[in-house]
Design an enzyme around this catalytic site. Structure first.
Site, PDB file in Angstrom:
ATOM      1  N   TYR A 145       0.819  -1.210   0.000  1.00  0.00           N
ATOM      2  CA  TYR A 145       0.000   0.000   0.000  1.00  0.00           C
ATOM      3  C   TYR A 145       0.857   1.267   0.000  1.00  0.00           C
ATOM      4  O   TYR A 145       0.425   2.307  -0.471  1.00  0.00           O
ATOM      5  CB  TYR A 145      -0.914   0.022   1.225  1.00  0.00           C
ATOM      6  CG  TYR A 145      -2.251  -0.635   1.025  1.00  0.00           C
ATOM      7  CD1 TYR A 145      -2.334  -1.953   0.605  1.00  0.00           C
ATOM      8  CD2 TYR A 145      -3.429   0.062   1.263  1.00  0.00           C
ATOM      9  CE1 TYR A 145      -3.563  -2.558   0.435  1.00  0.00           C
ATOM     10  CE2 TYR A 145      -4.656  -0.542   1.100  1.00  0.00           C
ATOM     11  CZ  TYR A 145      -4.727  -1.854   0.683  1.00  0.00           C
ATOM     12  OH  TYR A 145      -5.941  -2.443   0.514  1.00  0.00           O
ATOM     13  N   LYS A 196       3.181 -15.206   2.021  1.00  0.00           N
ATOM     14  CA  LYS A 196       3.521 -16.053   0.879  1.00  0.00           C
ATOM     15  C   LYS A 196       5.031 -16.263   0.922  1.00  0.00           C
ATOM     16  O   LYS A 196       5.775 -15.758   0.066  1.00  0.00           O
ATOM     17  CB  LYS A 196       3.073 -15.393  -0.425  1.00  0.00           C
ATOM     18  CG  LYS A 196       1.583 -15.501  -0.705  1.00  0.00           C
ATOM     19  CD  LYS A 196       1.120 -16.891  -1.123  1.00  0.00           C
ATOM     20  CE  LYS A 196       1.541 -17.207  -2.548  1.00  0.00           C
ATOM     21  NZ  LYS A 196       1.175 -18.615  -2.912  1.00  0.00           N
ATOM     22  N   ASP A 229      -2.826 -17.971   0.463  1.00  0.00           N
ATOM     23  CA  ASP A 229      -3.825 -18.575  -0.437  1.00  0.00           C
ATOM     24  C   ASP A 229      -4.518 -19.747   0.245  1.00  0.00           C
ATOM     25  O   ASP A 229      -5.736 -19.933   0.127  1.00  0.00           O
ATOM     26  CB  ASP A 229      -3.198 -18.989  -1.775  1.00  0.00           C
ATOM     27  CG  ASP A 229      -1.968 -19.877  -1.633  1.00  0.00           C
ATOM     28  OD1 ASP A 229      -1.394 -19.943  -0.523  1.00  0.00           O
ATOM     29  OD2 ASP A 229      -1.577 -20.520  -2.630  1.00  0.00           O
ATOM     30  N   ASP A 253      -6.425  -7.064   3.790  1.00  0.00           N
ATOM     31  CA  ASP A 253      -7.550  -6.411   3.120  1.00  0.00           C
ATOM     32  C   ASP A 253      -8.469  -7.464   2.512  1.00  0.00           C
ATOM     33  O   ASP A 253      -9.684  -7.453   2.704  1.00  0.00           O
ATOM     34  CB  ASP A 253      -7.014  -5.466   2.031  1.00  0.00           C
ATOM     35  CG  ASP A 253      -8.125  -4.741   1.297  1.00  0.00           C
ATOM     36  OD1 ASP A 253      -9.055  -4.271   1.972  1.00  0.00           O
ATOM     37  OD2 ASP A 253      -8.059  -4.656   0.059  1.00  0.00           O
ATOM     38  N   ASP A 257     -12.190  -9.193   4.136  1.00  0.00           N
ATOM     39  CA  ASP A 257     -13.454  -9.090   3.390  1.00  0.00           C
ATOM     40  C   ASP A 257     -14.093 -10.465   3.234  1.00  0.00           C
ATOM     41  O   ASP A 257     -15.301 -10.627   3.371  1.00  0.00           O
ATOM     42  CB  ASP A 257     -13.205  -8.516   1.980  1.00  0.00           C
ATOM     43  CG  ASP A 257     -13.619  -7.060   1.876  1.00  0.00           C
ATOM     44  OD1 ASP A 257     -13.525  -6.361   2.911  1.00  0.00           O
ATOM     45  OD2 ASP A 257     -14.029  -6.624   0.783  1.00  0.00           O
TER      46      ASP A 257
HETATM   47  C1  IPM Z   1     -10.526  -1.326   3.653  1.00  0.00           C
HETATM   48  C2  IPM Z   1     -10.766  -0.670   2.314  1.00  0.00           C
HETATM   49  C3  IPM Z   1      -9.628   0.283   2.038  1.00  0.00           C
HETATM   50  C4  IPM Z   1      -8.360  -0.527   1.909  1.00  0.00           C
HETATM   51  C5  IPM Z   1      -9.839   1.219   0.850  1.00  0.00           C
HETATM   52  C6  IPM Z   1     -11.133   1.986   0.948  1.00  0.00           C
HETATM   53  C7  IPM Z   1      -8.687   2.150   0.663  1.00  0.00           C
HETATM   54  O1  IPM Z   1     -10.918  -1.631   1.338  1.00  0.00           O
HETATM   55  O2  IPM Z   1     -10.441  -0.599   4.661  1.00  0.00           O
HETATM   56  O3  IPM Z   1     -10.480  -2.545   3.707  1.00  0.00           O
HETATM   57  O4  IPM Z   1      -8.047  -1.035   0.825  1.00  0.00           O
HETATM   58  O5  IPM Z   1      -7.663  -0.642   2.901  1.00  0.00           O
HETATM   59 MG    MG Z   2     -10.978  -3.625   2.058  1.00  0.00          MG
END
Ligand code: IPM
Ligand code: MG
Length: 368
Positions: A145, A196, A229, A253, A257
């Protein structure tokens, strides 16, 4: 050096449903101020697309300095299709990334909890997810990032090259691993570290540093190394094998999710981003729901404010040591769900649909 002020919250509603969900947190803060004499000081400012529209930048210096001196920032959400085509530095997301980086919020805590009332909302079989309780610790200020060099550069024959750099130092790995081990001790005492290491040098370093810290200071905690993975696969195969998962910024990230969706209710998941404690024990922090700005439902009064309310509960717990008040708030959320009140996103047979502000009011009535 800007000092953190005790009990000062900066509210950044942001874009999309952000203002609506932060609106409910404001009601809760007022309730605590009135009924518990807690004396929280709050200020509210623009961030993301909202700030871009007014000031031409996703975060102004003024707002940034306010964030620096707040004990906790409570953020709604940033972004939306309206700003997709802006140049990189103007995108709403840059505000969030700048806050994370400059406030040095290196540890992102993302609990993935499957609420028993919502077990049927998951896409997995109920027995796989009921009572699921995973804590993600995502490294938040390093890795790909922020790594340099980065950019898009012209190369020979009219082609272009997009570059990002995945880079970690030992101390960056060690400090986030420490957070994971300390959390595991208060939970089920198990840490899974994901990288990884089979293809990336930075992944190999990650594994070595976590292992070394474990040997040095945390032998009483169970440690497992897992390729990222494989972790993605194990999360849908048998998610209850995990307690705390620690991983880098990008894997964190994606995996968080994925885990959020196991619970079937993105609208319920909070997060905390924490910095290091200074010598007075003060720490910078930012709290936000895991869900995004959901522009498609913005302004309709149907957004689910629970993830943001639970993010505020995390602020009470992690930034203010108000464990009792945090529990009170979490319990109120539980009893409202028990009673079958639901916003549209988590509506199911036999439950009653209510609006954003109705569910906020119901939660407050349980606090009484
Ligand atoms: C998160 C989001 C952010 C990230 C974006 C909005 C920059 O997806 O907080 O998970 O990628 O970290
Ligand atoms: Mg995210």
């Amino acid at each position: 050096m800007i000092k953190v002020k005790k009990r000062k919250f900066l509210l950044l509603p942001g874009d999309g449903i952000g203002p609506e969900v932060i609106g409910e947190v404001k009601k809760i803060i007022n309730w605590f101020n009135k009924n518990k004499s807690l004396d929280f000081e709050t200020e509210e400012e623009m961030v993301g697309g909202a700030s871009y529209e007014k000031h031409g930048t996703p975060i102004t210096d003024e707002v940034f300095y306010k964030a620096l001196e707040s004990e906790a920032v409570i953020l709604g959400a940033v972004g939306g299709p309206k700003w997709d085509d802006l140049e990189f530095s103007k995108k709403p997301e840059r505000a969030l990334l700048k806050l994370r980086k400059e406030l040095k919020l290196f540890a992102n805590l993302r609990p993935a909890i499957c609420f028993k009332q919502l077990v049927d909302a998951s896409s997995l079989k109920p027995e796989l997810v009921s009572d699921l309780d995973i804590m993600f610790v995502r490294e938040l200020t390093g890795g790909i990032y922020f790594g340099e060099p980065r950019g898009i550069k012209p190369i020979d024959n009219g082609e272009r090259k997009g570059i990002n750099t995945h880079v970690y130092t030992s101390s960056e790995i060690e400090r986030v691993a420490r957070v994971a081990f300390d959390l595991a001790k208060k939970r089920n005492n198990k840490v899974t570290s994901c990288e990884k290491s089979n293809v990336m040098e930075a992944g190999q370093l990650w594994k070595e540093e976590v292992k070394a810290l474990h040997e040095k200071e945390y032998q009483d905690v169970e440690l497992q190394h897992m390729l990222a993975d494989n972790c993605a696969m194990q999360l849908v195969r048998n998610p209850k094998q995990f307690d705390v998962i620690v991983t880098d910024n990008l894997f964190g990230d994606m995996l968080s999710d994925e885990a959020a969706m196991l619970t079937g209710s993105l609208g319920l998941l909070p997060s905390a981003s924490l910095g290091a404690k200074d010598k007075n024990g003060n720490m910078r922090s930012l709290y936000e729901p895991v869900h995004g700005s959901a522009p498609d439902i913005a302004g309709k009064g149907i957004a689910n404010p629970i993830a943001t309310i639970l993010s505020f509960a995390m602020a009470l717990k992690y930034s203010l040591d108000l464990d009792k008040e945090a529990k009170m708030l979490e319990k109120s959320v539980q009893s409202v769900l028990d009673e079958g009140l639901r916003t549209k996103d988590i509506l199911s047979k036999g439950t009653k649909e209510v609006s954003t502000s109705e569910i906020g009011d119901a939660i407050i009535s349980k606090l009484q």
